[in-house]
Design a protein around this motif. Structure first.
Motif, PDB file in Angstrom:
ATOM      1  N   VAL A 352      40.932  30.101 -47.057  1.00 35.84           N
ATOM      2  CA  VAL A 352      39.922  31.120 -47.317  1.00 35.84           C
ATOM      3  C   VAL A 352      40.288  32.053 -48.465  1.00 35.84           C
ATOM      4  CG1 VAL A 352      40.819  32.842 -45.698  1.00 35.84           C
ATOM      5  CG2 VAL A 352      38.351  32.699 -46.125  1.00 35.84           C
ATOM      6  N   VAL A 353      41.553  32.130 -48.838  1.00 42.23           N
ATOM      7  CA  VAL A 353      41.966  33.054 -49.890  1.00 42.23           C
ATOM      8  C   VAL A 353      41.292  32.728 -51.213  1.00 42.23           C
ATOM      9  CG1 VAL A 353      44.010  31.729 -50.624  1.00 42.23           C
ATOM     10  CG2 VAL A 353      43.971  34.216 -50.907  1.00 42.23           C
ATOM     11  N   HIS A 354      40.983  31.443 -51.469  1.00 45.71           N
ATOM     12  CA  HIS A 354      40.340  31.083 -52.728  1.00 45.71           C
ATOM     13  C   HIS A 354      38.918  31.620 -52.799  1.00 45.71           C
ATOM     14  CE1 HIS A 354      43.720  28.594 -53.811  1.00 45.71           C
ATOM     15  NE2 HIS A 354      43.624  27.946 -52.674  1.00 45.71           N
ATOM     16  N   GLU A 355      38.225  31.598 -51.691  1.00 47.80           N
ATOM     17  CA  GLU A 355      36.877  32.168 -51.652  1.00 47.80           C
ATOM     18  C   GLU A 355      36.921  33.674 -51.830  1.00 47.80           C
ATOM     19  OE1 GLU A 355      33.009  32.328 -48.616  1.00 47.80           O
ATOM     20  OE2 GLU A 355      34.759  31.098 -48.120  1.00 47.80           O
ATOM     21  N   ALA A 356      37.954  34.317 -51.281  1.00 40.76           N
ATOM     22  CA  ALA A 356      38.056  35.773 -51.348  1.00 40.76           C
ATOM     23  C   ALA A 356      38.240  36.267 -52.780  1.00 40.76           C
ATOM     24  CB  ALA A 356      39.211  36.256 -50.477  1.00 40.76           C
ATOM     25  N   PRO A 371      48.671  20.346 -40.712  1.00 38.73           N
ATOM     26  CA  PRO A 371      48.857  18.977 -40.216  1.00 38.73           C
ATOM     27  C   PRO A 371      49.818  18.870 -39.045  1.00 38.73           C
ATOM     28  CG  PRO A 371      48.843  18.995 -42.614  1.00 38.73           C
ATOM     29  CD  PRO A 371      48.854  20.422 -42.174  1.00 38.73           C
ATOM     30  N   ASP A 372      50.769  19.805 -38.918  1.00 35.50           N
ATOM     31  CA  ASP A 372      51.718  19.739 -37.792  1.00 35.50           C
ATOM     32  C   ASP A 372      51.144  20.330 -36.510  1.00 35.50           C
ATOM     33  OD1 ASP A 372      51.726  22.444 -38.302  1.00 35.50           O
ATOM     34  OD2 ASP A 372      53.870  22.600 -38.706  1.00 35.50           O
ATOM     35  N   GLY A 373      49.870  20.760 -36.551  1.00 38.11           N
ATOM     36  CA  GLY A 373      49.223  21.300 -35.360  1.00 38.11           C
ATOM     37  C   GLY A 373      49.334  22.799 -35.210  1.00 38.11           C
ATOM     38  N   ALA A 374      50.158  23.459 -36.029  1.00 36.38           N
ATOM     39  CA  ALA A 374      50.277  24.916 -35.958  1.00 36.38           C
ATOM     40  C   ALA A 374      48.976  25.557 -36.435  1.00 36.38           C
ATOM     41  CB  ALA A 374      51.448  25.398 -36.804  1.00 36.38           C
ATOM     42  N   ARG A 375      48.511  26.565 -35.703  1.00 35.87           N
ATOM     43  CA  ARG A 375      47.240  27.220 -36.002  1.00 35.87           C
ATOM     44  C   ARG A 375      47.486  28.676 -36.384  1.00 35.87           C
ATOM     45  NH1 ARG A 375      42.726  24.528 -33.148  1.00 35.87           N
ATOM     46  NH2 ARG A 375      41.889  26.544 -32.553  1.00 35.87           N
ATOM     47  N   TYR A 376      46.733  29.136 -37.387  1.00 37.90           N
ATOM     48  CA  TYR A 376      46.950  30.464 -37.948  1.00 37.90           C
ATOM     49  C   TYR A 376      45.637  31.225 -38.079  1.00 37.90           C
ATOM     50  CZ  TYR A 376      51.451  28.488 -39.239  1.00 37.90           C
ATOM     51  OH  TYR A 376      52.677  27.884 -39.199  1.00 37.90           O
ATOM     52  N   VAL A 377      45.703  32.519 -37.765  1.00 37.11           N
ATOM     53  CA  VAL A 377      44.606  33.430 -38.062  1.00 37.11           C
ATOM     54  C   VAL A 377      44.920  34.065 -39.408  1.00 37.11           C
ATOM     55  CG1 VAL A 377      43.388  35.509 -37.376  1.00 37.11           C
ATOM     56  CG2 VAL A 377      44.165  33.887 -35.636  1.00 37.11           C
ATOM     57  N   SER A 378      44.000  33.901 -40.348  1.00 34.34           N
ATOM     58  CA  SER A 378      44.231  34.368 -41.712  1.00 34.34           C
ATOM     59  C   SER A 378      43.150  35.350 -42.128  1.00 34.34           C
ATOM     60  CB  SER A 378      44.267  33.174 -42.672  1.00 34.34           C
ATOM     61  OG  SER A 378      44.483  33.597 -43.997  1.00 34.34           O
ATOM     62  N   MET A 379      43.564  36.435 -42.772  1.00 36.17           N
ATOM     63  CA  MET A 379      42.655  37.417 -43.358  1.00 36.17           C
ATOM     64  C   MET A 379      42.871  37.415 -44.867  1.00 36.17           C
ATOM     65  SD  MET A 379      42.687  40.523 -45.019  1.00 36.17           S
ATOM     66  CE  MET A 379      44.370  40.966 -44.683  1.00 36.17           C
ATOM     67  N   ALA A 380      41.794  37.434 -45.640  1.00 31.15           N
ATOM     68  CA  ALA A 380      41.911  37.480 -47.093  1.00 31.15           C
ATOM     69  C   ALA A 380      40.894  38.457 -47.655  1.00 31.15           C
ATOM     70  CB  ALA A 380      41.692  36.092 -47.699  1.00 31.15           C
ATOM     71  N   LYS A 381      41.300  39.150 -48.693  1.00 29.13           N
ATOM     72  CA  LYS A 381      40.396  40.125 -49.324  1.00 29.13           C
ATOM     73  C   LYS A 381      40.571  40.069 -50.836  1.00 29.13           C
ATOM     74  CE  LYS A 381      38.997  44.998 -49.312  1.00 29.13           C
ATOM     75  NZ  LYS A 381      39.236  46.344 -48.767  1.00 29.13           N
TER      76      LYS A 381
END
Length: 464
Positions: A352-356, A371-381
């Motif tokens: 999402v950082v590219h859209e921000a 790909p390893d299954g790890a999930r992240y909540v990301s905020m971008a501005k």
């Protein structure tokens, strides 16, 4: 004969943790997977901590809940569960209960499984390093100075204890930027002046005349940072030289870059003292706008500071942080998580950082899965730093801050996401990303075998 493990009563510790995080009992019970009444009995020392509760504590609060005694092997059990349930390993994940039984009945085998999983993770990290070198063009010539410094910060966990504690001690009598400015004037005899309109430099310091000239077009938070930067150089010069001399960096240019970075780090520590900032961040669930208003800092400064809260025994949430320019270059990077975007020359276009970057002053959020299954909540501005003249275009970029999904309850930006639901599948570099169904792929993974069907048209013109 194996001795039975003693029952562990640690209700006071659980209660202190809950209160320190400002969690009501219902919220804490939900995160631990128990009822409110059961949690109340634990906190009142009426029930011991069972293995499932210990595992939940270690997984939900990894920075707050450490090993609780050799009799319980909580850390070993959690690591074994991580290894056994890693979705990036072929063959299907193991059931957590099965892993727990394996640890109890075959501890040596479980330790071997964990060691193999750790070795696999290290090999993946080494692969990312090699990919980074290919991306940067460094090859066998070795790291460039800024790459040396970046890797040094990564190895240090982006936390410099000697500077953070020195800043905390100094700032006890400095409440805001005016206190910093006053100390520059009274203790160090610095004369602070405003630059001429045609001077495009942000600041300059003349050591002989003790004159600090600062651009007059800067916003208050940028001016405060430059004042804190100069005070840090004057107050902590000896500590910074010691860190630089023992850094092990090979080139003089890298050591000079490190010295500049250390001064910036100390400036952030002066404006956002560790314990005070960490407590405030937890109280507002890491709401960056509320934090920057309270501490008089910029959005970017506040994000960066959140990624440095890794003091042993008093860690904050492990965040990743980066800054991306209009061309997609990552110009600042750090990760205290498994997500090592800090190692790469670029980033996945689905992030999402590219859209921000193209949408300034709007916060975008994303739930992403690696790909390893790890999930992240990301905020971008997206942010814009205006210039002082029409002839000089403003600087446009975006900053991103994120954490693993397990920390979503403590990250206000996750409130608009349905955590546990569908996540955007992102990768690292196309060169090492294994996703075969990505429509955004720029090129196939290295060493892959390409298959082309001339009778089939698809978003990506090959399979592998």
């Amino acid at each position: 004969m194996e001795q039975p493990r003693r029952r562990l009563f640690a209700g006071a510790r659980v209660r202190d943790l809950r209160k320190r995080l400002a969690l009501p009992q219902a919220a804490m019970a939900t995160r631990l997977g128990v009822s409110v009444s059961y949690l109340s009995q634990i906190e009142n020392e009426e029930r011991p901590l069972t293995p499932p509760v210990l595992i939940a504590l270690a997984r939900e609060f990894p920075q707050e809940w450490r090993d609780v005694g050799d009799d319980h092997h909580v850390s070993d059990l959690v690591r074994a569960i991580e290894a056994g349930t890693d979705s990036s390993i072929p063959g299907g994940a193991l059931d957590e209960a099965a892993v727990q039984r394996g640890v109890e009945k075959h501890p040596a085998l479980a330790r071997r499984m964990v060691a193999l999983h750790d070795a696999w993770r290290r090999s993946q990290a080494q692969l990312r390093v090699l990919d980074d070198k290919v991306e940067s063009g460094a090859g066998a010539a070795g790291s460039l100075p800024w790459e040396e410094v970046r890797d040094w910060y990564q190895a240090e966990g982006n936390y410099i204890d000697v500077l953070d504690r020195a800043a905390e001690t100094l700032v006890e009598n400095l409440d805001d930027a005016r206190g910093i400015e006053g100390r520059l004037r009274s203790t160090h005899g610095v004369k602070i002046e405003e630059a001429r309109d045609d001077d495009t430099r942000l600041s300059r310091f003349a050591a002989d005349s003790r004159r600090l000239v600062i651009s007059g077009v800067l916003p208050p938070e940028s001016r405060a940072f430059l004042l804190a930067h100069r005070l840090a150089v004057l107050e902590f010069g000896e500590q910074m030289r010691a860190v630089s001399q023992t850094s092990g960096l090979a080139s003089p240019a890298a050591r000079e870059l490190l010295s500049l970075g250390l001064a910036n780090y100390a400036a952030g520590a002066l404006l956002m003292p560790y314990n005070r900032f960490r407590d405030a961040a937890r109280a507002v669930r890491h709401d960056i706008d509320r934090l920057r208003q309270r501490f008089g800092t910029s959005f970017e400064q506040t994000c960066h500071r959140l990624s440095t809260l890794q003091r042993p025994g008093a860690q904050g949430i492990p965040f990743f942080f980066c800054r991306v320019d209009m061309a997609g270059n990552i110009t600042k990077r750090h990760s205290a998580t498994r997500l090592e975007f800090a190692r790469f020359g670029g980033a996945c276009p689905l992030w999402v950082v590219h859209e921000a970057v193209a949408i300034p002053d709007r916060v975008l959020v994303q739930l992403a899965e690696m790909p390893d299954g790890a999930r992240y909540v990301s905020m971008a501005k997206g942010l814009v730093k205006p210039s002082a003249s029409y002839a000089r275009p403003p600087r446009r970029y975006a900053v991103a801050l994120g954490c693993e999904e397990i920390h979503a309850p403590d990250f206000v930006y996750a409130d608009g996401l349905r955590t546990g639901g569908i996540a955007t599948p992102i990768g690292t570099s196309c060169r090492i990303c294994p996703r075969a169904d990505c429509d955004q792929r720029a090129f196939p993974p290295a060493a892959s075998e390409i298959r082309i069907d001339p009778d089939v048209r698809a978003p990506v013109p090959y399979a592998f």
